[in-house]
Design a protein around this motif. Structure first.
Motif, short mmCIF file in Angstrom:
data_model
loop_
_atom_site.label_atom_id
_atom_site.label_comp_id
_atom_site.label_asym_id
_atom_site.label_seq_id
_atom_site.Cartn_x
_atom_site.Cartn_y
_atom_site.Cartn_z
N LEU A 30 20.90 15.44 -49.57
CA LEU A 30 21.11 14.37 -48.61
C LEU A 30 21.62 14.99 -47.32
N ASP A 31 20.94 14.76 -46.22
CA ASP A 31 21.31 15.35 -44.93
C ASP A 31 22.31 14.43 -44.22
N CYS A 32 23.52 14.89 -44.12
CA CYS A 32 24.58 14.12 -43.45
C CYS A 32 24.98 14.75 -42.12
N ILE A 33 24.21 15.70 -41.63
CA ILE A 33 24.60 16.46 -40.45
C ILE A 33 23.64 16.30 -39.27
N ASN A 34 22.35 16.31 -39.49
CA ASN A 34 21.36 16.50 -38.43
C ASN A 34 20.87 15.21 -37.76
N ASN A 35 21.74 14.28 -37.46
CA ASN A 35 21.38 13.06 -36.75
C ASN A 35 20.33 12.22 -37.45
N VAL A 36 20.22 12.33 -38.76
CA VAL A 36 19.20 11.57 -39.48
C VAL A 36 19.54 10.10 -39.58
N ALA A 37 20.77 9.74 -39.29
CA ALA A 37 21.14 8.32 -39.35
C ALA A 37 20.32 7.49 -38.38
N HIS A 38 19.79 8.10 -37.35
CA HIS A 38 19.01 7.38 -36.35
C HIS A 38 17.64 6.98 -36.89
N VAL A 39 16.83 7.94 -37.27
CA VAL A 39 15.48 7.64 -37.74
C VAL A 39 15.05 8.49 -38.92
N GLY A 40 15.81 9.47 -39.30
CA GLY A 40 15.43 10.34 -40.41
C GLY A 40 14.48 11.44 -39.98
N HIS A 41 14.19 12.32 -40.91
CA HIS A 41 13.25 13.43 -40.66
C HIS A 41 11.82 12.93 -40.81
N SER A 42 10.92 13.46 -40.02
CA SER A 42 9.49 13.21 -40.12
C SER A 42 9.12 11.73 -40.02
N HIS A 43 9.83 11.00 -39.19
CA HIS A 43 9.54 9.57 -39.02
C HIS A 43 8.20 9.42 -38.29
N PRO A 44 7.25 8.67 -38.83
CA PRO A 44 5.91 8.58 -38.24
C PRO A 44 5.92 8.09 -36.78
N TYR A 45 6.77 7.14 -36.45
CA TYR A 45 6.82 6.63 -35.07
C TYR A 45 7.28 7.72 -34.11
N VAL A 46 8.30 8.48 -34.51
CA VAL A 46 8.82 9.56 -33.66
C VAL A 46 7.78 10.66 -33.51
N ILE A 47 7.12 11.01 -34.60
CA ILE A 47 6.08 12.04 -34.55
C ILE A 47 4.95 11.61 -33.60
N LYS A 48 4.52 10.35 -33.71
CA LYS A 48 3.45 9.84 -32.84
C LYS A 48 3.87 9.87 -31.37
N ALA A 49 5.09 9.40 -31.08
CA ALA A 49 5.58 9.38 -29.70
C ALA A 49 5.74 10.79 -29.15
N ALA A 50 6.27 11.70 -29.96
CA ALA A 50 6.47 13.08 -29.52
C ALA A 50 5.12 13.77 -29.28
#
Length: 116
Positions: A30-50
């Motif tokens: 469980l990742d409690c460090i890398n700002n995953v509380a916002h959208v998580g890793h490999s979020h499809p919307y973030v990947i598409k926008a990026a």
């Protein structure tokens, strides 16, 4: 030097999905460090926008671009009127440095108190 973060040897993380990171052996953490509380890793919307942005332009905020202005306007529109200025930086270290410089300029003092 990494004893603060790891009880034994450092983790070798090879991928992440959602709120989890996976090591080379497939162990899930469980990742409690890398700002995953916002959208998580490999979020499809973030990947598409990026991907869309990187297809157009992949640079930092030291150059002018309409997207930066539009983002700052959208962001400050959600805040109280007194918070109408937006500084875009690329890291927490840069944000801390800017905050110190702004505070020193505003107050005219050089003293800093930090907590460990």
């Amino acid at each position: 030097s990494c004893k603060v973060f790891y009880a034994k040897d450092p983790l070798k993380i090879v991928r992440a999905q959602g709120q989890y990171m996976f090591d080379e052996k497939g162990e899930k953490y469980l990742d409690c460090i890398n700002n995953v509380a916002h959208v998580g890793h490999s979020h499809p919307y973030v990947i598409k926008a990026a991907t869309k942005q990187m297809e157009l332009l992949n640079t930092n905020s030291r150059f002018l671009h309409d997207n930066l202005v539009q983002y700052a306007q959208r962001l400050t529109a959600t805040l109280p009127e007194k918070l109408s200025v937006c500084y875009l930086v690329n890291s927490g270290s840069e944000a801390n440095d800017l905050a110190l410089r702004l505070a020193r300029q505003y107050r005219g003092h050089q003293d800093v108190i930090t907590l460990e």
